[in-house]
Design a protein around this motif. Structure first.
Motif, PDB file in Angstrom:
ATOM      1  N   ALA A   5       0.749  -1.239  -0.027  1.00 21.46           N
ATOM      2  CA  ALA A   5       0.061  -0.117   0.100  1.00 21.46           C
ATOM      3  C   ALA A   5       0.889   1.267  -0.021  1.00 21.46           C
ATOM      4  CB  ALA A   5      -0.839   0.050   1.397  1.00 21.46           C
ATOM      5  N   ALA A   6       1.847   1.289   0.774  1.00 22.04           N
ATOM      6  CA  ALA A   6       2.878   2.369   0.843  1.00 22.04           C
ATOM      7  C   ALA A   6       3.591   2.728  -0.589  1.00 22.04           C
ATOM      8  CB  ALA A   6       3.676   2.094   1.996  1.00 22.04           C
ATOM      9  N   LYS A   7       3.918   1.486  -1.162  1.00 24.08           N
ATOM     10  CA  LYS A   7       4.518   1.766  -2.438  1.00 24.08           C
ATOM     11  C   LYS A   7       3.564   2.253  -3.650  1.00 24.08           C
ATOM     12  CE  LYS A   7       8.201  -1.819  -1.776  1.00 24.08           C
ATOM     13  NZ  LYS A   7       8.643  -3.184  -2.389  1.00 24.08           N
ATOM     14  N   SER A   8       2.432   1.806  -3.447  1.00 27.17           N
ATOM     15  CA  SER A   8       1.554   2.014  -4.222  1.00 27.17           C
ATOM     16  C   SER A   8       1.094   3.601  -4.255  1.00 27.17           C
ATOM     17  CB  SER A   8       0.058   1.278  -4.487  1.00 27.17           C
ATOM     18  OG  SER A   8      -0.612   1.423  -3.392  1.00 27.17           O
ATOM     19  N   LEU A   9       0.868   4.105  -2.801  1.00 27.28           N
ATOM     20  CA  LEU A   9       0.679   5.506  -2.762  1.00 27.28           C
ATOM     21  C   LEU A   9       1.729   6.337  -3.154  1.00 27.28           C
ATOM     22  CD1 LEU A   9      -0.902   7.729  -1.269  1.00 27.28           C
ATOM     23  CD2 LEU A   9       0.301   7.085   0.727  1.00 27.28           C
ATOM     24  N   ALA A  10       3.125   5.855  -2.932  1.00 30.27           N
ATOM     25  CA  ALA A  10       4.401   6.819  -3.267  1.00 30.27           C
ATOM     26  C   ALA A  10       4.293   6.822  -4.771  1.00 30.27           C
ATOM     27  CB  ALA A  10       5.609   5.804  -2.754  1.00 30.27           C
ATOM     28  N   GLY A  79       4.866   9.630   1.649  1.00 30.18           N
ATOM     29  CA  GLY A  79       4.298  10.959   1.597  1.00 30.18           C
ATOM     30  C   GLY A  79       2.689  10.812   2.152  1.00 30.18           C
ATOM     31  N   GLU A  80       2.130  12.101   2.314  1.00 32.54           N
ATOM     32  CA  GLU A  80       0.576  12.260   2.747  1.00 32.54           C
ATOM     33  C   GLU A  80      -0.151  11.877   1.390  1.00 32.54           C
ATOM     34  OE1 GLU A  80      -0.476  12.683   5.669  1.00 32.54           O
ATOM     35  OE2 GLU A  80       1.343  12.542   6.410  1.00 32.54           O
ATOM     36  N   ASP A  81      -1.478  11.080   1.552  1.00 29.15           N
ATOM     37  CA  ASP A  81      -2.230  11.099   0.382  1.00 29.15           C
ATOM     38  C   ASP A  81      -2.571  12.416  -0.089  1.00 29.15           C
ATOM     39  OD1 ASP A  81      -3.759   9.651  -1.453  1.00 29.15           O
ATOM     40  OD2 ASP A  81      -5.328   9.279  -0.048  1.00 29.15           O
ATOM     41  N   LEU A  82      -2.412  12.494  -1.716  1.00 28.59           N
ATOM     42  CA  LEU A  82      -2.681  13.757  -2.288  1.00 28.59           C
ATOM     43  C   LEU A  82      -4.064  13.571  -2.678  1.00 28.59           C
ATOM     44  CD1 LEU A  82       0.709  14.519  -4.319  1.00 28.59           C
ATOM     45  CD2 LEU A  82      -0.246  15.434  -2.045  1.00 28.59           C
ATOM     46  N   GLY A  83      -4.832  12.563  -2.535  1.00 27.06           N
ATOM     47  CA  GLY A  83      -6.251  12.457  -3.062  1.00 27.06           C
ATOM     48  C   GLY A  83      -6.978  12.553  -1.675  1.00 27.06           C
ATOM     49  N   ALA A  84      -6.489  13.097  -0.719  1.00 25.93           N
ATOM     50  CA  ALA A  84      -7.420  12.927   0.716  1.00 25.93           C
ATOM     51  C   ALA A  84      -8.372  14.023   0.655  1.00 25.93           C
ATOM     52  CB  ALA A  84      -6.437  13.359   2.053  1.00 25.93           C
ATOM     53  N   THR A  85      -9.501  14.144   1.399  1.00 26.73           N
ATOM     54  CA  THR A  85     -10.672  15.130   1.289  1.00 26.73           C
ATOM     55  C   THR A  85      -9.950  16.029   2.405  1.00 26.73           C
ATOM     56  OG1 THR A  85     -11.655  13.697   3.183  1.00 26.73           O
ATOM     57  CG2 THR A  85     -12.193  13.408   0.706  1.00 26.73           C
ATOM     58  N   GLY A  86     -10.932  17.346   2.461  1.00 24.42           N
ATOM     59  CA  GLY A  86     -10.604  18.296   3.406  1.00 24.42           C
ATOM     60  C   GLY A  86      -9.621  19.503   2.728  1.00 24.42           C
ATOM     61  N   MET A  91      -7.107  22.632  -1.794  1.00 25.59           N
ATOM     62  CA  MET A  91      -5.945  23.169  -2.347  1.00 25.59           C
ATOM     63  C   MET A  91      -5.781  22.752  -3.973  1.00 25.59           C
ATOM     64  SD  MET A  91      -2.860  23.217   0.416  1.00 25.59           S
ATOM     65  CE  MET A  91      -3.242  21.696   1.105  1.00 25.59           C
ATOM     66  N   TRP A  92      -6.330  21.572  -4.215  1.00 27.85           N
ATOM     67  CA  TRP A  92      -6.187  21.063  -5.643  1.00 27.85           C
ATOM     68  C   TRP A  92      -7.434  21.800  -6.405  1.00 27.85           C
ATOM     69  CZ3 TRP A  92      -2.458  18.897  -7.595  1.00 27.85           C
ATOM     70  CH2 TRP A  92      -1.822  17.978  -7.067  1.00 27.85           C
TER      71      TRP A  92
END
Length: 173
Positions: A5-10, A79-86, A91-92
């Motif tokens: 999961a960490a590798k796919s997020l990266a 890194g943090e998830d760039l698809g996160a909500t909030g 910002m996106w």
């Protein structure tokens, strides 16, 4: 298979950031080339004022979401998830809207920068709807007024509807 999961997020973060930087570079280059080649009677003040925050946001997203690796090539942090909500999602939205405004300015003229006014208006609308949602949420806890006064007999609306339909009548002891 460790840290899949960490590798796919990266990988997802790295591709998103690369794509973001390439699009931003292309838009800024097109804008500046059009500005200086056609010698338009424009100032760079709106560009710096309105595109500047987007560059700051992109730098922040870069620091937030760029995966970090150790010296031997292993993933240290994805890194943090760039698809996160909030806030990240907001910002996106600012980045995408600014890109649209820049494209409009390139196609039309500097008056298209007025489209950027939608961002603060959207922020005000979000704040208003959040506040009114919280206000109505507190209404049931005595923080707000109910729309109907309390019934003297203690019956709720649901009980009245059931009785009207011929359902069970509540008996109090």
């Amino acid at each position: 298979m460790a840290q899949k999961a960490a590798k796919s997020l990266a990988a997802r973060n790295a591709s998103t950031l690369t794509r973001t930087h390439l699009i931003a570079l292309a838009l800024h280059t097109i804008y500046l080339v059009l500005h200086f080649t056609f010698n338009r009677p424009r100032s760079l003040k709106p560009y710096l004022l309105l595109a500047g925050p987007t560059l700051v946001i992109e730098f922040y997203l870069e620091r937030l979401g760029r995966p970090r690796y150790t010296d031997d090539g292993n993933l240290r942090t994805p890194g943090e998830d760039l698809g996160a909500t909030g806030l990240t999602e907001y910002m996106w939205d600012v980045v995408y809207w600014t890109w649209g405004c820049m494209a409009s300015v390139c196609l039309f003229n500097d008056r298209a920068w007025w489209l950027w006014i939608v961002v603060p208006l959207y922020s005000v609308w979000l704040a208003y709807t959040t506040f009114t949602g919280m206000k109505s949420g507190f209404a049931g806890m005595g923080g707000g007024r109910s729309e109907e006064p309390a019934v003297a007999g203690g019956e709720s609306k649901r009980q009245k509807k059931l009785e009207k339909r011929g359902g069970q009548k509540m008996q109090y002891r």
